[in-house]
Design a protein around this motif. Sequence first.
Motif, PDB file in Angstrom:
ATOM      1  N   ASP A  32       0.833  -1.221   0.000  1.00  0.00           N
ATOM      2  CA  ASP A  32       0.000   0.000   0.000  1.00  0.00           C
ATOM      3  C   ASP A  32       0.861   1.261   0.000  1.00  0.00           C
ATOM      4  O   ASP A  32       0.610   2.207   0.743  1.00  0.00           O
ATOM      5  CB  ASP A  32      -0.941  -0.010   1.204  1.00  0.00           C
ATOM      6  N   ARG A  33       1.894   1.281  -0.843  1.00  0.00           N
ATOM      7  CA  ARG A  33       2.776   2.438  -0.920  1.00  0.00           C
ATOM      8  C   ARG A  33       2.196   3.473  -1.889  1.00  0.00           C
ATOM      9  O   ARG A  33       1.549   3.127  -2.874  1.00  0.00           O
ATOM     10  CB  ARG A  33       4.160   2.019  -1.404  1.00  0.00           C
ATOM     11  N   SER A  34       2.473   4.728  -1.638  1.00  0.00           N
ATOM     12  CA  SER A  34       2.011   5.776  -2.534  1.00  0.00           C
ATOM     13  C   SER A  34       3.003   6.025  -3.661  1.00  0.00           C
ATOM     14  O   SER A  34       2.634   6.516  -4.728  1.00  0.00           O
ATOM     15  CB  SER A  34       1.785   7.078  -1.762  1.00  0.00           C
ATOM     16  N   GLY A  35       4.248   5.699  -3.448  1.00  0.00           N
ATOM     17  CA  GLY A  35       5.275   5.917  -4.459  1.00  0.00           C
ATOM     18  C   GLY A  35       5.582   4.659  -5.241  1.00  0.00           C
ATOM     19  O   GLY A  35       4.787   3.722  -5.310  1.00  0.00           O
ATOM     20  N   GLY A  55       3.574   1.932  -9.859  1.00  0.00           N
ATOM     21  CA  GLY A  55       3.405   3.303  -9.413  1.00  0.00           C
ATOM     22  C   GLY A  55       4.115   4.361 -10.224  1.00  0.00           C
ATOM     23  O   GLY A  55       4.236   5.500  -9.760  1.00  0.00           O
ATOM     24  N   ARG A  75      -6.734  -0.797  -6.663  1.00  0.00           N
ATOM     25  CA  ARG A  75      -5.687   0.222  -6.858  1.00  0.00           C
ATOM     26  C   ARG A  75      -5.155   0.088  -8.283  1.00  0.00           C
ATOM     27  O   ARG A  75      -4.330  -0.771  -8.570  1.00  0.00           O
ATOM     28  CB  ARG A  75      -4.526   0.050  -5.866  1.00  0.00           C
ATOM     29  N   ARG A 119      -2.863   1.003 -10.255  1.00  0.00           N
ATOM     30  CA  ARG A 119      -1.542   1.628 -10.316  1.00  0.00           C
ATOM     31  C   ARG A 119      -0.860   1.299 -11.638  1.00  0.00           C
ATOM     32  O   ARG A 119      -1.023   0.202 -12.181  1.00  0.00           O
ATOM     33  CB  ARG A 119      -0.678   1.091  -9.183  1.00  0.00           C
TER      34      ARG A 119
END
Length: 382
Positions: A94-97, A130, A299, A301
């Motif tokens: 669950d990383r944003s980057g 991402g 997500r 991504r």
Amino acid sequence: MSAWVLPDYIADVLPSEARRIEELRRSLLDTARGYGYELVIPPLFEHLESLLTGAGEELDLQTFKFVDQLSGKSLGLRADMTQQVARIDAHLLDRSGVSRLCYCGPVVHTRPDRPHATREPLQFGAEIYGYEGLEAEVESVQLALECLRGTRAPDLSVDLADMRIVRSLLAGVPVGLQTLRQVHAALAAKDASELAQLTRAFPQSSRQGLAALLQLYGDIEVLDEAEAALGAVAGVRAALADLRTIASTVQHARVTFDLADLRGYSYYSGLRFAVYASGVSDALVRGGRYDEVGAAYGRNRPAVGFSLDVRQLASVVALPALRAAIRAPWPHEDGLRQTIKALRAQGETVVCVLPGDAGRVDEFNCDRELADVAGQWLVRAL
């Protein structure tokens, strides 16, 4: 049936091949680590709805299915690890980057995916999550090539295509899923008559553009031909520009293009690449951009990556030299035991000959021996 007969397309891996596979596995993981990829180990089986979420029909047909005796739920043996890694990125990390993840483990297929293939490949893969920019595709191609160069695979070539070109040609065309699959199959097979029959009701621009793709394969000049034939179609020029950029970054490998190659069409959303070695008909690596892979997990991504079968790779690369080793008598006294321990601590392979055994070792080159010389255990050449 004999108890030791294995199922079709399943085989034991004997010492020589096992050593080669394991050395390749270590080399691939070390190369990926050098680029900053983190290792993950997904489970061999999991709930079927999770394993096949967002997957195409082909993966569904390749997946062994069974019932969990603990829960009564349907489970599946993984046939591909990309869906699992997408789930890990979406729900566990669950990383944003950006996440760079790699993996290596067995997968199981209901049927071999190519002639003479095993139904139990050892899949290695590396994926970037991402990042939308073209740099992710560039890195993925570069890493794939470096992985293969580290195995001494001969005379590599990279074949490039982009799924956005076909999608642009079909934009706004009302076509059913079954017909779409048949169109993709006809393009991949370069079957002009079948393609003409399937697209006879399409708008003229789409029909002519799809027909033109059948001839758009070869070296870099193909992109000029594609721009002349399809450049007026929205989105095609951008895809061709990206292909040029990626091709310009490839070093020490031939680059070719096949704009009608749609293998994995239900999977990829942009760049698709395959890496071949001289004298090998099947691609050793397949990869590309598959931005929709995480959508089913909540997500969506961006994602780029590739995978390969380590067992297939082992069958085409040169067998590495045997590891040098030292032959030693069975240590009945402490001095010899300490000498053997010290040599092993230094990284040497010491093979102790069991009493009464001839001491044959096929997987090591015993070019030296431990001998008692004037009361001292010394290593001497054989």
